[in-house]
Every structure is written in C-alpha cells, then in structure tokens.
Design a protein around this motif. Sequence first.
Motif, PDB file in Angstrom:
ATOM      1  N   TYR A 139       0.828  -1.218   0.000  1.00 52.86           N
ATOM      2  CA  TYR A 139       0.000   0.000   0.000  1.00 52.86           C
ATOM      3  C   TYR A 139       0.857   1.262   0.000  1.00 52.86           C
ATOM      4  O   TYR A 139       0.399   2.344  -0.419  1.00 52.86           O
ATOM      5  N   LYS A 140       2.109   1.147   0.438  1.00 53.99           N
ATOM      6  CA  LYS A 140       2.994   2.312   0.498  1.00 53.99           C
ATOM      7  C   LYS A 140       3.391   2.792  -0.893  1.00 53.99           C
ATOM      8  O   LYS A 140       3.948   3.892  -1.042  1.00 53.99           O
ATOM      9  N   ASN A 141       3.102   2.004  -1.927  1.00 57.89           N
ATOM     10  CA  ASN A 141       3.358   2.434  -3.306  1.00 57.89           C
ATOM     11  C   ASN A 141       2.327   3.447  -3.794  1.00 57.89           C
ATOM     12  O   ASN A 141       2.534   4.084  -4.828  1.00 57.89           O
ATOM     13  N   TRP A 142       1.215   3.555  -3.094  1.00 58.62           N
ATOM     14  CA  TRP A 142       0.185   4.514  -3.474  1.00 58.62           C
ATOM     15  C   TRP A 142       0.619   5.913  -3.040  1.00 58.62           C
ATOM     16  O   TRP A 142       1.225   6.052  -1.978  1.00 58.62           O
ATOM     17  N   PRO A 143       0.418   6.987  -3.820  1.00 64.21           N
ATOM     18  CA  PRO A 143      -0.515   7.080  -4.952  1.00 64.21           C
ATOM     19  C   PRO A 143       0.095   6.884  -6.342  1.00 64.21           C
ATOM     20  O   PRO A 143      -0.489   7.349  -7.331  1.00 64.21           O
ATOM     21  N   ASP A 144       1.235   6.220  -6.444  1.00 66.24           N
ATOM     22  CA  ASP A 144       1.821   5.959  -7.758  1.00 66.24           C
ATOM     23  C   ASP A 144       1.161   4.719  -8.347  1.00 66.24           C
ATOM     24  O   ASP A 144       1.429   3.596  -7.922  1.00 66.24           O
ATOM     25  N   MET A 145       0.291   4.912  -9.338  1.00 66.54           N
ATOM     26  CA  MET A 145      -0.486   3.803  -9.891  1.00 66.54           C
ATOM     27  C   MET A 145       0.417   2.767 -10.551  1.00 66.54           C
ATOM     28  O   MET A 145       0.163   1.560 -10.469  1.00 66.54           O
ATOM     29  N   ASN A 146       1.487   3.209 -11.188  1.00 65.30           N
ATOM     30  CA  ASN A 146       2.397   2.258 -11.817  1.00 65.30           C
ATOM     31  C   ASN A 146       3.088   1.382 -10.779  1.00 65.30           C
ATOM     32  O   ASN A 146       3.305   0.190 -10.999  1.00 65.30           O
ATOM     33  N   LYS A 147       3.454   1.981  -9.642  1.00 71.18           N
ATOM     34  CA  LYS A 147       4.081   1.198  -8.579  1.00 71.18           C
ATOM     35  C   LYS A 147       3.081   0.246  -7.944  1.00 71.18           C
ATOM     36  O   LYS A 147       3.426  -0.875  -7.576  1.00 71.18           O
ATOM     37  N   MET A 148       1.825   0.698  -7.787  1.00 70.06           N
ATOM     38  CA  MET A 148       0.795  -0.191  -7.248  1.00 70.06           C
ATOM     39  C   MET A 148       0.615  -1.415  -8.139  1.00 70.06           C
ATOM     40  O   MET A 148       0.429  -2.535  -7.668  1.00 70.06           O
ATOM     41  N   SER A 149       0.692  -1.195  -9.442  1.00 66.96           N
ATOM     42  CA  SER A 149       0.539  -2.295 -10.403  1.00 66.96           C
ATOM     43  C   SER A 149       1.849  -3.024 -10.640  1.00 66.96           C
ATOM     44  O   SER A 149       1.856  -4.081 -11.281  1.00 66.96           O
ATOM     45  N   GLY A 150       2.952  -2.469 -10.145  1.00 63.40           N
ATOM     46  CA  GLY A 150       4.255  -3.093 -10.357  1.00 63.40           C
ATOM     47  C   GLY A 150       4.640  -3.133 -11.817  1.00 63.40           C
ATOM     48  O   GLY A 150       5.198  -4.123 -12.295  1.00 63.40           O
ATOM     49  N   ILE A 151       4.352  -2.051 -12.542  1.00 59.70           N
ATOM     50  CA  ILE A 151       4.605  -2.037 -13.976  1.00 59.70           C
ATOM     51  C   ILE A 151       6.103  -2.054 -14.263  1.00 59.70           C
ATOM     52  O   ILE A 151       6.855  -1.204 -13.802  1.00 59.70           O
ATOM     53  N   ALA A 152       6.519  -3.056 -15.054  1.00 61.92           N
ATOM     54  CA  ALA A 152       7.915  -3.195 -15.455  1.00 61.92           C
ATOM     55  C   ALA A 152       8.122  -2.540 -16.816  1.00 61.92           C
ATOM     56  O   ALA A 152       7.176  -2.063 -17.456  1.00 61.92           O
ATOM     57  N   GLU A 153       9.368  -2.517 -17.271  1.00 64.66           N
ATOM     58  CA  GLU A 153       9.690  -1.896 -18.552  1.00 64.66           C
ATOM     59  C   GLU A 153       8.946  -2.554 -19.710  1.00 64.66           C
ATOM     60  O   GLU A 153       8.637  -1.902 -20.711  1.00 64.66           O
ATOM     61  N   ASP A 154       8.664  -3.846 -19.568  1.00 65.53           N
ATOM     62  CA  ASP A 154       7.951  -4.542 -20.646  1.00 65.53           C
ATOM     63  C   ASP A 154       6.439  -4.388 -20.553  1.00 65.53           C
ATOM     64  O   ASP A 154       5.694  -4.966 -21.338  1.00 65.53           O
ATOM     65  N   GLY A 155       5.983  -3.596 -19.567  1.00 65.96           N
ATOM     66  CA  GLY A 155       4.551  -3.343 -19.407  1.00 65.96           C
ATOM     67  C   GLY A 155       3.828  -4.356 -18.549  1.00 65.96           C
ATOM     68  O   GLY A 155       2.624  -4.219 -18.300  1.00 65.96           O
ATOM     69  N   SER A 156       4.524  -5.376 -18.073  1.00 67.94           N
ATOM     70  CA  SER A 156       3.889  -6.408 -17.247  1.00 67.94           C
ATOM     71  C   SER A 156       3.641  -5.909 -15.830  1.00 67.94           C
ATOM     72  O   SER A 156       4.287  -4.958 -15.362  1.00 67.94           O
TER      73      SER A 156
END
Length: 250
Positions: A139-156
């Motif tokens: 939850y500490k990744n919020w409010p960064d939506m990409n971090k919440m989703s764990g978005i990698a360079e390949d988009g996964s």
Amino acid sequence: MYGLWEELKNLKEKKWVELSHLMNNESPYWSGIPEGAAELGNVLFDWGNPMLECRIQQFKFPGQYGTHIDFPAHFDKNGVFAESFTMHDAAFPLCVIDISEKAKADCHYAVTVEDIKEYEAEYGEIPEGAFVALRTDWYKNWPDMNKMSGIAEDGSENFPGWSLPAIRYIYEERKAAASGHETLDTDASAETVKMGDLACERYVLESGHIQIEVLKNLDQIPAAGAILFASWPNFEGANGLPCRVFAICD
C-alpha cells in the motif's frame, strides 16, 4: 447501567486503525477497468437553486474500485451477490500474515503454507471464522499507480500475493471466513502467469467466500488479537462494492 454502552466506551479507548484508502477520482483500481469509469462528486443540484438551498452530488464507480469487497458472483456465474451477506458477516477476528520483508526482496513473492505455519507457531492457530490479511506493505506504493501495479519496462504487472496452496490452507484447514490483501489482485503476479488465471481469487469466490482488496495500514496493527470491521452499501445484485474497513486493537 447499559452493558453495550459500556462495551462501546471500552472499545473507544482502544486503537482504531483505518484499513481502507480514501475514495476519490484517483483511487487505485485494476488496469482492466476502462478509463473514465469512475466519476466521483459531480454536482447535480447546487447552492443557489430556488427550489432548495442545498447541494446534491453524484458518485459513479465500478464495484471493484479502491478498497473494495468482492462477493462470489464476481467470479462465479452461479455465485451469490452482496445481499447474501448480512451484518453478522461484517466483523471478524483479524489475523495478519506478514511477508513484507520477503516481498521487499522479491516483488513476485507468493505466501506459502510454511509462512502461515510459522505465523501459527508464534501466535496460535488461525481461529475459525477469521479474516486473514496478507501484509506486504504494498500500500505504500500509493498514490503511484504504476508502482501499485508493479509495472515493469515490458509493461507487465509485478506484485506479491497469495499462492493457491496457502489460500486453500486458510480456508480448508483453518475454516477462515474471508481474506484480504493490499495489492490489486489476490494472486501474486508470478502465480497468475504460471496458472494462466487468477486461480486464488477464483478459488476464494467459487468457494462462497468474500475477500477485500487494496487494504492499507496492516503494518499498524498486531499480527493477532485485533477485530476487523467492514461495511459496504446495501445494494442488491452487486458482485463487488467499495467498502470502509477498519480494525480495533489494544
């Protein structure tokens, strides 16, 4: 003089912890939800109207938005909806399984049965009817939506979560009533890739249980001994709804 009032007075003196994210137009949500699906707080009736001096707002949101509760019909075509769960299904003994350090070292970490047995060796068996929450500190990744989703360079998407053996253990061996987590999905992302499905979430809901996703502040409550309360709008036919969740602890 009145017993329940005295109990409430005692509870008010305990520690109350907010476990749900504040809902607004930027609340965390699963990437599969179409953009624009949430519009919170639009004004329908405003100050200065000669009919009545007041303001009325409109709130449009997907059922699975922000901190939310999923009912069986979310994944089970024959599953029950929100109305099948009563006020008695809104309070639980709370057990918090902490894998935050393992998740910090490996964002794909999936909690194991052994992790849960180690928890039980220290805190006692998970009681029947418990809500089992998985602490990852995600939850500490919020409010960064990409971090919440764990978005990698390949988009996964990449984040920790449940494994199927672990989720089966808490429900089949320990007879838990419900489970929850801080991430956007039940399953650890690596488990989803391996299984080709959200197998853990499907198992929970097809088994007739409820789950709560996108929790926060699990690091602020004890591993055992707290009580979790969840509340949601009393909608008929809903397979998921934003909810308010909090815990009371010593």
